[in-house]
Design a protein around this motif. Structure first.
Motif, PDB file in Angstrom:
ATOM      1  N   ASN A 166       0.937  -1.146  -0.032  1.00 35.70           N
ATOM      2  CA  ASN A 166       0.091   0.068   0.019  1.00 35.70           C
ATOM      3  C   ASN A 166       0.826   1.237  -0.083  1.00 35.70           C
ATOM      4  O   ASN A 166       1.839   1.557   0.892  1.00 35.70           O
ATOM      5  CB  ASN A 166      -0.973  -0.130   1.194  1.00 35.70           C
ATOM      6  CG  ASN A 166      -1.825  -1.123   1.231  1.00 35.70           C
ATOM      7  OD1 ASN A 166      -2.685  -1.311   0.559  1.00 35.70           O
ATOM      8  ND2 ASN A 166      -1.672  -2.092   2.274  1.00 35.70           N
ATOM      9  N   ASP A 206      -7.544  -0.617  -7.533  1.00 39.15           N
ATOM     10  CA  ASP A 206      -7.253  -0.444  -6.155  1.00 39.15           C
ATOM     11  C   ASP A 206      -6.476   1.153  -6.173  1.00 39.15           C
ATOM     12  O   ASP A 206      -5.260   1.293  -5.326  1.00 39.15           O
ATOM     13  CB  ASP A 206      -6.373  -1.447  -5.691  1.00 39.15           C
ATOM     14  CG  ASP A 206      -7.279  -2.458  -5.422  1.00 39.15           C
ATOM     15  OD1 ASP A 206      -8.354  -2.639  -4.966  1.00 39.15           O
ATOM     16  OD2 ASP A 206      -6.792  -3.767  -5.662  1.00 39.15           O
ATOM     17  N   TYR A 244      -1.926  -0.761   7.679  1.00 37.43           N
ATOM     18  CA  TYR A 244      -1.903  -1.352   6.660  1.00 37.43           C
ATOM     19  C   TYR A 244      -0.375  -1.171   6.159  1.00 37.43           C
ATOM     20  O   TYR A 244      -0.214  -1.459   4.991  1.00 37.43           O
ATOM     21  CB  TYR A 244      -2.767  -1.053   5.644  1.00 37.43           C
ATOM     22  CG  TYR A 244      -4.323  -1.364   5.958  1.00 37.43           C
ATOM     23  CD1 TYR A 244      -4.959  -2.530   6.149  1.00 37.43           C
ATOM     24  CD2 TYR A 244      -5.100  -0.192   6.528  1.00 37.43           C
ATOM     25  CE1 TYR A 244      -6.148  -2.650   6.706  1.00 37.43           C
ATOM     26  CE2 TYR A 244      -6.326  -0.213   7.045  1.00 37.43           C
ATOM     27  CZ  TYR A 244      -6.841  -1.508   7.079  1.00 37.43           C
ATOM     28  OH  TYR A 244      -8.157  -1.764   7.503  1.00 37.43           O
ATOM     29  N   GLY A 296      -3.442   4.874   7.323  1.00 34.05           N
ATOM     30  CA  GLY A 296      -2.933   3.718   6.622  1.00 34.05           C
ATOM     31  C   GLY A 296      -1.891   3.012   7.514  1.00 34.05           C
ATOM     32  O   GLY A 296      -1.161   1.914   6.975  1.00 34.05           O
ATOM     33  N   PRO A 340      -3.931  -3.053  -2.090  1.00 35.25           N
ATOM     34  CA  PRO A 340      -5.058  -3.661  -1.912  1.00 35.25           C
ATOM     35  C   PRO A 340      -6.049  -3.348  -0.741  1.00 35.25           C
ATOM     36  O   PRO A 340      -7.252  -3.455  -0.714  1.00 35.25           O
ATOM     37  CB  PRO A 340      -4.344  -5.157  -1.412  1.00 35.25           C
ATOM     38  CG  PRO A 340      -3.027  -5.125  -1.400  1.00 35.25           C
ATOM     39  CD  PRO A 340      -2.750  -3.739  -2.019  1.00 35.25           C
ATOM     40  N   SER A 341      -5.242  -2.273   0.060  1.00 35.70           N
ATOM     41  CA  SER A 341      -6.169  -1.863   1.362  1.00 35.70           C
ATOM     42  C   SER A 341      -6.700  -0.308   1.053  1.00 35.70           C
ATOM     43  O   SER A 341      -7.078   0.121   1.925  1.00 35.70           O
ATOM     44  CB  SER A 341      -5.250  -1.858   2.579  1.00 35.70           C
ATOM     45  OG  SER A 341      -4.927  -3.324   2.533  1.00 35.70           O
ATOM     46  N   THR A 342      -6.566   0.130  -0.142  1.00 38.21           N
ATOM     47  CA  THR A 342      -6.862   1.347  -0.500  1.00 38.21           C
ATOM     48  C   THR A 342      -8.405   1.809   0.096  1.00 38.21           C
ATOM     49  O   THR A 342      -8.572   2.834   0.566  1.00 38.21           O
ATOM     50  CB  THR A 342      -6.779   1.864  -1.859  1.00 38.21           C
ATOM     51  OG1 THR A 342      -7.519   1.076  -2.725  1.00 38.21           O
ATOM     52  CG2 THR A 342      -5.230   1.916  -2.313  1.00 38.21           C
ATOM     53  N   HIS A 343      -9.316   0.747  -0.327  1.00 39.85           N
ATOM     54  CA  HIS A 343     -10.785   1.078   0.249  1.00 39.85           C
ATOM     55  C   HIS A 343     -10.749   1.253   1.831  1.00 39.85           C
ATOM     56  O   HIS A 343     -11.512   2.058   2.227  1.00 39.85           O
ATOM     57  CB  HIS A 343     -11.561  -0.232  -0.195  1.00 39.85           C
ATOM     58  CG  HIS A 343     -11.646  -0.199  -1.616  1.00 39.85           C
ATOM     59  ND1 HIS A 343     -10.532  -1.243  -2.233  1.00 39.85           N
ATOM     60  CD2 HIS A 343     -12.252   0.147  -2.804  1.00 39.85           C
ATOM     61  CE1 HIS A 343     -10.668  -1.191  -3.515  1.00 39.85           C
ATOM     62  NE2 HIS A 343     -11.517  -0.384  -3.850  1.00 39.85           N
ATOM     63  N   ARG A 344     -10.073   0.217   2.522  1.00 36.10           N
ATOM     64  CA  ARG A 344     -10.288   0.298   3.817  1.00 36.10           C
ATOM     65  C   ARG A 344      -9.553   1.467   4.443  1.00 36.10           C
ATOM     66  O   ARG A 344     -10.062   2.085   5.596  1.00 36.10           O
ATOM     67  CB  ARG A 344      -9.712  -0.900   4.530  1.00 36.10           C
ATOM     68  CG  ARG A 344     -10.592  -2.190   4.225  1.00 36.10           C
ATOM     69  CD  ARG A 344      -9.769  -3.334   4.968  1.00 36.10           C
ATOM     70  NE  ARG A 344      -8.581  -3.985   4.352  1.00 36.10           N
ATOM     71  CZ  ARG A 344      -8.687  -4.793   3.348  1.00 36.10           C
ATOM     72  NH1 ARG A 344      -9.859  -5.274   2.769  1.00 36.10           N
ATOM     73  NH2 ARG A 344      -7.536  -5.311   2.815  1.00 36.10           N
ATOM     74  N   ILE A 345      -8.445   1.969   3.990  1.00 34.37           N
ATOM     75  CA  ILE A 345      -7.660   3.215   4.425  1.00 34.37           C
ATOM     76  C   ILE A 345      -8.760   4.541   3.982  1.00 34.37           C
ATOM     77  O   ILE A 345      -8.664   5.122   4.775  1.00 34.37           O
ATOM     78  CB  ILE A 345      -6.393   3.375   3.560  1.00 34.37           C
ATOM     79  CG1 ILE A 345      -5.352   2.255   3.712  1.00 34.37           C
ATOM     80  CG2 ILE A 345      -5.671   4.839   3.833  1.00 34.37           C
ATOM     81  CD1 ILE A 345      -4.237   2.171   3.118  1.00 34.37           C
TER      82      ILE A 345
END
Length: 184
Positions: A25, A151, A176, A173, A109-114
């Motif tokens: 990320n 992403d 992540y 972030g 892959p964690s951009t949505h959650r960030i």
């Protein structure tokens, strides 16, 4: 103290030192892109939108009805302004924003959650597909948010809020393992 802002990026102090390798990320900070605001004249909104969407050499971000942000990685600010003026042929006002805006490119892959920690938009691909953009708040900072890939997101923020947005994104972030550096 007098500072020459034209020769220094808003995040130079935050990103000073040896570049770290990009993690899974990653937050890439735009360093030399041209940004312009295009404001369509009354009654010319559809014509200007068609002209902008026909061009493939730069990215167009919806900002408001009859208003777009245009980002070019290849043009100088003056070059982008000349291209846009030729493309819009007197139907729009072109305002250079290159020194007034900072581009943040968040990928992984964690951009949505960030982003979910600070942006009040539904970022599911069905609601916010690649190519979509909208004005939103990220924390307390007004940004233009664009989805540029599955992403990958770009945030364009005012220069005066760049440090605050950077700190917020890095805090969002942290879990992540978000890394950051100037874009290559």
């Amino acid at each position: 103290m007098i500072r020459d802002y034209y020769n220094r990026h808003a995040l130079d102090e935050k990103l000073r030192g040896a570049p770290r390798p990009a993690g899974v990320n990653h937050l890439a900070i735009g360093h030399r892109q041209a940004v312009a605001m295009v404001l369509a004249q009354a009654g010319e909104e559809d014509t200007v939108q068609r002209a902008l969407s026909s061009a493939t050499e730069f990215a167009v971000r919806f900002s408001a009805p009859g208003e777009w942000l245009v980002v070019s990685e290849n043009d100088t600010p003056e070059g982008l302004q000349r291209r846009l003026e030729a493309l819009c042929t007197g139907r729009a006002y072109i305002v250079d924003q290159s020194e007034a805006r900072v581009l943040f490119r968040l990928s992984g892959p964690s951009t949505h959650r960030i982003l979910a920690k600070g942006v009040g938009l539904d970022l599911h691909p069905a609601a916010f597909a690649p190519g979509s953009s909208a004005n939103a708040l990220c924390g307390h900072v007004a940004v233009n948010l664009a989805r540029t890939g599955d992403d990958t997101f770009e945030l364009i923020a005012p220069r005066s809020f760049a440090e605050s947005l950077f700190d917020d994104l890095m805090a969002m972030g942290r879990e992540y393992d978000l890394t950051a550096a100037f874009a290559g």
